[in-house]
Design a protein around this motif. Structure first.
Motif, PDB file in Angstrom:
ATOM      1  N   GLY A 252       2.915  86.043  16.369  1.00 23.51           N
ATOM      2  CA  GLY A 252       4.371  86.185  16.284  1.00 23.51           C
ATOM      3  C   GLY A 252       4.911  85.594  14.987  1.00 23.51           C
ATOM      4  N   VAL A 253       4.483  84.389  14.643  1.00 23.65           N
ATOM      5  CA  VAL A 253       4.927  83.744  13.398  1.00 23.65           C
ATOM      6  C   VAL A 253       4.546  84.615  12.199  1.00 23.65           C
ATOM      7  N   ASP A 254       3.338  85.153  12.259  1.00 25.58           N
ATOM      8  CA  ASP A 254       2.864  85.951  11.134  1.00 25.58           C
ATOM      9  C   ASP A 254       3.678  87.236  10.965  1.00 25.58           C
ATOM     10  N   LEU A 255       4.081  87.832  12.079  1.00 18.68           N
ATOM     11  CA  LEU A 255       4.918  89.038  11.995  1.00 18.68           C
ATOM     12  C   LEU A 255       6.272  88.703  11.362  1.00 18.68           C
ATOM     13  N   VAL A 256       6.840  87.573  11.765  1.00 22.16           N
ATOM     14  CA  VAL A 256       8.120  87.142  11.186  1.00 22.16           C
ATOM     15  C   VAL A 256       7.964  86.910   9.679  1.00 22.16           C
ATOM     16  N   ARG A 257       6.865  86.243   9.315  1.00 16.18           N
ATOM     17  CA  ARG A 257       6.626  85.940   7.897  1.00 16.18           C
ATOM     18  C   ARG A 257       6.479  87.217   7.071  1.00 16.18           C
ATOM     19  N   LYS A 258       5.715  88.170   7.582  1.00 15.94           N
ATOM     20  CA  LYS A 258       5.477  89.401   6.842  1.00 15.94           C
ATOM     21  C   LYS A 258       6.793  90.108   6.539  1.00 15.94           C
ATOM     22  N   LEU A 302      14.030  78.972   6.402  1.00 16.29           N
ATOM     23  CA  LEU A 302      13.629  80.376   6.474  1.00 16.29           C
ATOM     24  C   LEU A 302      13.478  80.783   7.936  1.00 16.29           C
ATOM     25  N   LYS A 303      13.521  82.095   8.170  1.00 13.40           N
ATOM     26  CA  LYS A 303      13.229  82.587   9.524  1.00 13.40           C
ATOM     27  C   LYS A 303      11.807  82.198   9.916  1.00 13.40           C
ATOM     28  N   THR A 304      10.914  82.292   8.944  1.00 16.66           N
ATOM     29  CA  THR A 304       9.513  81.941   9.220  1.00 16.66           C
ATOM     30  C   THR A 304       9.410  80.483   9.658  1.00 16.66           C
ATOM     31  N   GLY A 305      10.207  79.640   9.044  1.00 19.42           N
ATOM     32  CA  GLY A 305      10.212  78.229   9.427  1.00 19.42           C
ATOM     33  C   GLY A 305      10.678  78.035  10.859  1.00 19.42           C
ATOM     34  N   ARG A 306      11.656  78.815  11.277  1.00 18.52           N
ATOM     35  CA  ARG A 306      12.146  78.714  12.658  1.00 18.52           C
ATOM     36  C   ARG A 306      11.094  79.228  13.640  1.00 18.52           C
ATOM     37  N   ALA A 307      10.448  80.345  13.239  1.00 17.36           N
ATOM     38  CA  ALA A 307       9.389  80.889  14.107  1.00 17.36           C
ATOM     39  C   ALA A 307       8.271  79.855  14.260  1.00 17.36           C
ATOM     40  N   TYR A 308       7.956  79.199  13.160  1.00 17.88           N
ATOM     41  CA  TYR A 308       6.915  78.173  13.188  1.00 17.88           C
ATOM     42  C   TYR A 308       7.310  77.019  14.115  1.00 17.88           C
ATOM     43  N   ALA A 309       8.566  76.607  14.017  1.00 18.91           N
ATOM     44  CA  ALA A 309       9.036  75.518  14.888  1.00 18.91           C
ATOM     45  C   ALA A 309       8.942  75.926  16.360  1.00 18.91           C
ATOM     46  N   LEU A 310       9.215  77.207  16.629  1.00 22.62           N
ATOM     47  CA  LEU A 310       9.079  77.695  18.007  1.00 22.62           C
ATOM     48  C   LEU A 310       7.628  77.629  18.474  1.00 22.62           C
ATOM     49  N   LYS A 311       6.742  78.032  17.585  1.00 24.74           N
ATOM     50  CA  LYS A 311       5.319  77.985  17.948  1.00 24.74           C
ATOM     51  C   LYS A 311       4.896  76.541  18.231  1.00 24.74           C
ATOM     52  N   GLU A 312       5.270  75.633  17.346  1.00 26.65           N
ATOM     53  CA  GLU A 312       4.929  74.221  17.555  1.00 26.65           C
ATOM     54  C   GLU A 312       5.519  73.721  18.874  1.00 26.65           C
ATOM     55  N   GLY A 313       6.738  74.147  19.123  1.00 23.72           N
ATOM     56  CA  GLY A 313       7.407  73.734  20.362  1.00 23.72           C
ATOM     57  C   GLY A 313       6.672  74.235  21.597  1.00 23.72           C
ATOM     58  N   LEU A 314       6.190  75.473  21.529  1.00 23.83           N
ATOM     59  CA  LEU A 314       5.438  76.015  22.657  1.00 23.83           C
ATOM     60  C   LEU A 314       4.167  75.193  22.886  1.00 23.83           C
ATOM     61  N   GLY A 315       3.528  74.805  21.784  1.00 29.88           N
ATOM     62  CA  GLY A 315       2.298  74.008  21.885  1.00 29.88           C
ATOM     63  C   GLY A 315       2.503  72.692  22.624  1.00 29.88           C
ATOM     64  N   ALA A 337      13.721  80.436  22.380  1.00 23.40           N
ATOM     65  CA  ALA A 337      12.965  81.547  21.794  1.00 23.40           C
ATOM     66  C   ALA A 337      13.705  82.866  21.956  1.00 23.40           C
ATOM     67  N   THR A 338      14.301  83.071  23.147  1.00 23.36           N
ATOM     68  CA  THR A 338      14.951  84.362  23.384  1.00 23.36           C
ATOM     69  C   THR A 338      16.320  84.442  22.709  1.00 23.36           C
ATOM     70  N   HIS A 339      16.832  83.308  22.237  1.00 24.13           N
ATOM     71  CA  HIS A 339      18.092  83.334  21.487  1.00 24.13           C
ATOM     72  C   HIS A 339      17.877  83.103  19.998  1.00 24.13           C
ATOM     73  N   SER A 340      16.647  83.224  19.556  1.00 27.27           N
ATOM     74  CA  SER A 340      16.332  82.898  18.158  1.00 27.27           C
ATOM     75  C   SER A 340      16.622  84.060  17.216  1.00 27.27           C
ATOM     76  N   ARG A 341      16.873  85.234  17.762  1.00 31.39           N
ATOM     77  CA  ARG A 341      17.007  86.453  16.976  1.00 31.39           C
ATOM     78  C   ARG A 341      15.757  86.714  16.132  1.00 31.39           C
ATOM     79  N   LEU A 342      14.624  86.210  16.616  1.00 32.17           N
ATOM     80  CA  LEU A 342      13.325  86.521  16.005  1.00 32.17           C
ATOM     81  C   LEU A 342      12.545  87.312  17.054  1.00 32.17           C
ATOM     82  N   LYS A 343      12.548  88.629  16.889  1.00 33.04           N
ATOM     83  CA  LYS A 343      12.013  89.468  17.960  1.00 33.04           C
ATOM     84  C   LYS A 343      10.567  89.148  18.318  1.00 33.04           C
ATOM     85  N   PRO A 344       9.687  88.968  17.330  1.00 28.00           N
ATOM     86  CA  PRO A 344       8.287  88.687  17.717  1.00 28.00           C
ATOM     87  C   PRO A 344       8.158  87.424  18.574  1.00 28.00           C
TER      88      PRO A 344
END
Ligand code: ZN
Length: 417
Positions: A252-258, A302-315, A337-344
């Motif tokens: 998911g993070v990688d899709l956001v980054r790309k 960055l959006k990627t930074g937020r996605a990363y924070a979500l991943k860390e949070g899930l961990g 996560a569902t309100h992050s506006r980061l679809k992946p």
């Protein structure tokens, strides 16, 4: 040295017991080899290999030879004519000899050493060290696995893991069943279908299936269906492996980054270029040398930074002691996560939510397929080995040889000598 002393020395080295003795030892410096001939006393009775009944000699087969451990740098070969006996119940049989298993072209000492060497390296490397052909050293591994499987005690699997592994080129898959308590590979089947795992369960008795307390696995529908169909009370026993879930979050993070990288590059901003691997680490595992750049990237909102924070949070979910607190944390994380506006990331959140029962069972069983850490890296090494395992049987043998927890050595307690 004189011939009598040579014979005595080799009798001791080989562990030859009466009625066998060393008849002759030949040293050929030119051929760099030592040949040892064994013979047995006249008129002795040999046991039938099947029933142990003592019988007199029927005849002797032609001379056979076995490769033994090298003596210094000299290849050493043992020769003997192996007697046959005629048993009233079992017919004419070749007797067993103490120094080799029947049918083997190597002495037990040599096979034992070859097994040790082969476990430390690949077959090519082992062949070189042992001065064998590839087929010969592979044959020793195959025999060792067959021996180990035949001796394997009845199964008492409590904590089971299931995983799929890609083998060879293309997309061939094998299904591996682990014993998470012993960190061994219990079983290997072709493909990764429901029937694959069904086939495994078919090898278990009703009682053995009931004894399974937990099954660690990825959120892979065919495996889920198979466990539900074959393990009593499966619902409370399936544990979706946290490392697999975190891999999905990583994707998911990688899709956001790309996507973000593409957008930035369109405006001429290369900020995210070449940063792919930085975002794949968990924060605590990030190598020191990348720390400065990573901190800088993270400060940019960055959006990627937020996605990363979500991943860390899930961990962090799995660090809770109780299911109750974990569920509270999960609800907060899910909202985030569902309100992050980061679809992946929202997709990952919904996928985990759909499997939440099997995520929360972790707090009862506390298993993960990665507990078998050494095991996974061993299997990864086998996957990478030069010989590629185009043949799936080779992969199976190689995995069971190194990860099966099997008793591989030739027996030291033959029926007779
Ligand atoms: Zn018999």
């Amino acid at each position: 040295m004189n011939p009598v002393q040579d014979a005595e020395l080799f009798r001791k080295i080989l562990g030859v017991e009466p009625p066998w003795s060393v008849a002759r030892v030949d040293l050929s410096v030119k051929d760099q080899r030592i040949d040892v001939w064994l013979e047995h006393a006249d008129g002795v009775a040999f046991p039938c290999p099947q029933c142990g009944k003592k019988l007199t000699l029927y005849d002797q087969k032609e001379e056979r030879e076995w490769r033994h451990l090298d003596t210094m740098q000299l290849q050493t070969w043992v020769h003997a004519k192996v007697p046959r006996v005629e048993c009233p119940d079992h017919g004419v049989k070749q007797v067993e000899v103490s120094w080799a298993e029947s049918g083997s072209r190597f002495t037990k000492f040599f096979e034992r050493f070859a097994i040790d060497v082969s476990q430390e390296t690949d077959t090519k490397g082992a062949s070189k060290i042992l001065r064998l052909s590839w087929d010969e050293s592979w044959g020793i591994q195959e025999r060792a696995v067959a021996r180990g499987m035949a001796r394997k005690p009845p199964l008492a699997l409590r904590l089971m893991g299931v995983d799929e592994k890609a083998v060879g080129h293309g997309h061939q898959y094998m299904t591996l069943v682990y014993d998470l308590e012993r960190s061994t590979v219990e079983w290997i089947g072709e493909e990764r279908k429901r029937e694959t795992l069904d086939n495994y369960f078919r090898t278990l008795s009703e009682a053995q299936r009931r004894r399974i307390e937990a099954v660690g696995m990825d959120m892979w529908v065919p495996f889920i269906e198979s466990v539900r169909a074959n393990v009593p009370d499966a619902e409370g026993k399936i544990v979706f492996d946290r490392f697999h879930i975190m891999q999905h979050a990583g994707v998911g993070v990688d899709l956001v980054r790309k996507k973000e990288n593409r957008e930035l590059l369109l405006t001429g901003d290369p900020t995210l270029k070449g940063s792919k691997y930085l975002w794949l680490y968990r924060e605590k595992n990030l190598p020191e040398k990348h720390r400065d750049r990573f901190e800088e990237l993270r400060s940019l909102h960055l959006k990627t930074g937020r996605a990363y924070a979500l991943k860390e949070g899930l961990g962090d979910l799995w660090s809770y002691q109780s299911e109750g607190w974990a569920r509270k944390y999960w609800r907060r994380w899910y909202w985030w996560a569902t309100h992050s506006r980061l679809k992946p990331m929202a997709d990952v959140a919904r996928m985990v939510k759909d499997h939440l029962t099997g995520v929360m069972t972790y707090f009862t069983h506390r298993i993960t397929n990665a507990v078998a850490e050494g095991l996974n890296s061993k299997i990864a090494t086998i996957q990478k080995m030069a010989y590629g395992y185009r043949n799936k049987d080779h992969f199976r043998t190689a995995v069971l040889f190194r990860c099966g927890g099997l008793d591989l050595y030739p027996s030291n307690h033959p029926i007779s000598g």
